[in-house]
Design a protein around this motif. Structure first.
Motif, PDB file in Angstrom:
ATOM      1  N   ALA A  94       0.849  -1.198   0.000  1.00 14.96           N
ATOM      2  CA  ALA A  94       0.000   0.000   0.000  1.00 14.96           C
ATOM      3  C   ALA A  94       0.880   1.242   0.000  1.00 14.96           C
ATOM      4  O   ALA A  94       1.670   1.449   0.928  1.00 14.96           O
ATOM      5  CB  ALA A  94      -0.917  -0.006   1.220  1.00 14.96           C
ATOM      6  N   VAL A 108       1.679   5.102   0.379  1.00 13.88           N
ATOM      7  CA  VAL A 108       1.191   6.301   1.048  1.00 13.88           C
ATOM      8  C   VAL A 108       1.731   7.557   0.378  1.00 13.88           C
ATOM      9  O   VAL A 108       1.021   8.544   0.204  1.00 13.88           O
ATOM     10  CB  VAL A 108       1.593   6.286   2.546  1.00 13.88           C
ATOM     11  N   GLU A 109       2.987   7.513  -0.019  1.00 10.00           N
ATOM     12  CA  GLU A 109       3.624   8.711  -0.580  1.00 10.00           C
ATOM     13  C   GLU A 109       4.690   8.306  -1.589  1.00 10.00           C
ATOM     14  O   GLU A 109       5.400   7.320  -1.402  1.00 10.00           O
ATOM     15  CB  GLU A 109       4.261   9.515   0.568  1.00 10.00           C
ATOM     16  N   PRO A 121       0.200   7.202  -5.150  1.00  6.95           N
ATOM     17  CA  PRO A 121      -0.252   7.344  -3.762  1.00  6.95           C
ATOM     18  C   PRO A 121      -1.718   6.927  -3.587  1.00  6.95           C
ATOM     19  O   PRO A 121      -2.567   7.203  -4.443  1.00  6.95           O
ATOM     20  CB  PRO A 121      -0.048   8.830  -3.478  1.00  6.95           C
ATOM     21  N   ASN A 122      -1.988   6.241  -2.470  1.00  4.50           N
ATOM     22  CA  ASN A 122      -3.311   5.727  -2.122  1.00  4.50           C
ATOM     23  C   ASN A 122      -3.763   4.573  -3.006  1.00  4.50           C
ATOM     24  O   ASN A 122      -4.948   4.251  -3.055  1.00  4.50           O
ATOM     25  CB  ASN A 122      -4.371   6.836  -2.130  1.00  4.50           C
ATOM     26  N   GLN A 123      -2.815   3.952  -3.692  1.00  2.00           N
ATOM     27  CA  GLN A 123      -3.099   2.720  -4.417  1.00  2.00           C
ATOM     28  C   GLN A 123      -2.456   1.544  -3.683  1.00  2.00           C
ATOM     29  O   GLN A 123      -1.357   1.671  -3.128  1.00  2.00           O
ATOM     30  CB  GLN A 123      -2.541   2.765  -5.843  1.00  2.00           C
ATOM     31  N   SER A 150      -7.845   1.206  -4.481  1.00  3.37           N
ATOM     32  CA  SER A 150      -7.576   2.295  -3.543  1.00  3.37           C
ATOM     33  C   SER A 150      -7.690   1.758  -2.113  1.00  3.37           C
ATOM     34  O   SER A 150      -8.204   0.655  -1.906  1.00  3.37           O
ATOM     35  CB  SER A 150      -8.574   3.438  -3.756  1.00  3.37           C
ATOM     36  N   ASP A 197      -7.696   2.973   2.449  1.00  2.00           N
ATOM     37  CA  ASP A 197      -7.721   3.980   3.505  1.00  2.00           C
ATOM     38  C   ASP A 197      -6.404   3.904   4.271  1.00  2.00           C
ATOM     39  O   ASP A 197      -6.165   2.939   5.000  1.00  2.00           O
ATOM     40  CB  ASP A 197      -8.899   3.717   4.449  1.00  2.00           C
ATOM     41  N   ALA A 198      -5.546   4.899   4.086  1.00  2.00           N
ATOM     42  CA  ALA A 198      -4.210   4.877   4.689  1.00  2.00           C
ATOM     43  C   ALA A 198      -4.261   4.779   6.210  1.00  2.00           C
ATOM     44  O   ALA A 198      -3.445   4.102   6.830  1.00  2.00           O
ATOM     45  CB  ALA A 198      -3.424   6.117   4.260  1.00  2.00           C
TER      46      ALA A 198
END
Length: 335
Positions: free
Chosen positions: A215, A217-218, A236-238, A253, A255-256
């Motif tokens: 996952a 985040v950045e 990001p967010n994938q 997608s 939820d971080a």
């Protein structure tokens, strides 16, 4: 006596805890097994105390004991002490008070401090295993910071080479990779490998979980099959995972906050099946859960932050209107 305030050193110098560790007093064994099961937040200190006692499972000669006392005095006086000689291991420990004294002495020595770091050395490769009920933070030589989840291990070189940076993960970790355009950073798991130059991402690859996930985040990462037959670039967010049906990398997608919640000691269940609950609690606390309720169709939701496992079990049983029975680290759920 408030054992919640105890450090590893305090446990290692406690005669009742020593009796529990050596299995010489049934009352002490029962007491500490129950106490530890109810205080998973102290597992880190308990583990360190056991490492220390393992080191002290030896017979010190009078000369060695006097030498240890002298090194302790030198330490108090501010003198530079010489390294302690390697002790001779014995089959029995003859005195609890002797161990307690030795524990107090060795705690301030570098050899003992080394033992507190559960890192094993083999040539230039290091392996760090993180036990149940806690998380750990590892900072590599390049400045990369890794948060390691419970029941997880990270294998990494003591020194990275000039062309690449590679580590291997079993379990779950959150990576904050130091930027280095000349040396890509790769996280290897059994099924997928993730390569970056500098970014933040979460990798989950437990042995007892079929689905490996990455996952992001950045930044940007390249996720590749272990056999190198497919590669996907994440934004990001994938999140990427390996599909059982197609044996191909799929993306979605995520939820971080939920994916990385474990870093703050949070366990989240969302319409979780019994199998999902059992796996999460095993990886978090080392629990084995048996379902004898006769109901296999579970959809349980709950959010727990820094919660002991007994409270989680009680909450689940209350919500499902079922009972439980505990035998050491095995919990049986009943109608």
């Amino acid at each position: 006596m408030n054992f919640n305030l105890y450090s590893a050193e305090d446990f290692a110098a406690n005669e009742s805890f020593i009796a529990y560790y050596l299995q010489t007093d049934s009352e002490a064994v029962t007491f500490w097994q129950n106490w530890i099961s109810l205080h998973p937040e102290k597992l880190d200190e308990i583990y360190k105390a056991e490492l220390l006692l393992a080191k002290l499972h030896l017979q010190l000669s009078d000369m060695e004991l006097n030498s240890a006392f002298k090194k302790f005095d030198d330490f108090i006086d501010g003198k530079k002490a010489e390294p302690i000689a390697k002790p001779r291991f014995a089959k029995k420990i003859f005195s609890y008070s002797r161990i307690a004294i030795a524990a107090s002495l060795l705690i301030i020595c570098s050899a003992t401090i080394y033992l507190f770091n559960k890192t094993t050395y083999k040539e230039d490769t290091l392996t760090y295993y993180n036990g149940y009920g806690k998380t750990a933070i590892i900072v590599l030589e390049d400045g990369t910071k890794i948060s390691l989840n419970s029941n997880s291990s990270l294998k990494y070189p003591k020194h990275f080479g000039k062309l690449k940076r590679e580590v291997s993960l079993i379990g779950e970790g959150f990576f904050e990779v130091a930027k280095d355009k000349k040396r890509p950073f790769t996280v290897k798991t059994a099924q997928l490998q993730t390569t970056v130059l500098g970014t933040k991402f979460n990798v989950s690859a437990y042995k007892n979980v079929k689905q490996v996930t990455v996952a992001l985040v950045e930044g940007s990462v390249a996720v590749e099959l272990a056999n190198k037959k497919q590669q996907t670039i994440l934004k990001p967010n994938q999140m990427a995972w390996l599909s059982d049906a197609s044996n191909q990398i799929e993306t979605t997608s995520f939820d971080a906050k939920k994916i990385t919640a474990w870093q703050t000691g949070t366990i989240i269940f969302e319409n979780a099946s019994f199998e999902d609950i059992a796996i999460k609690l095993y990886n978090a606390y080392g629990l084995s859960i048996i379902n004898k309720t006769g109901n296999s169709d579970w959809k349980y939701s709950g959010n727990f932050t820094k919660t002991d496992y007994l409270s989680i079990i009680k909450n689940i049983c209350f919500a499902k209107r079922i009972n439980y029975e505990i035998n050491n680290k095995t919990i049986t759920l009943k109608p």
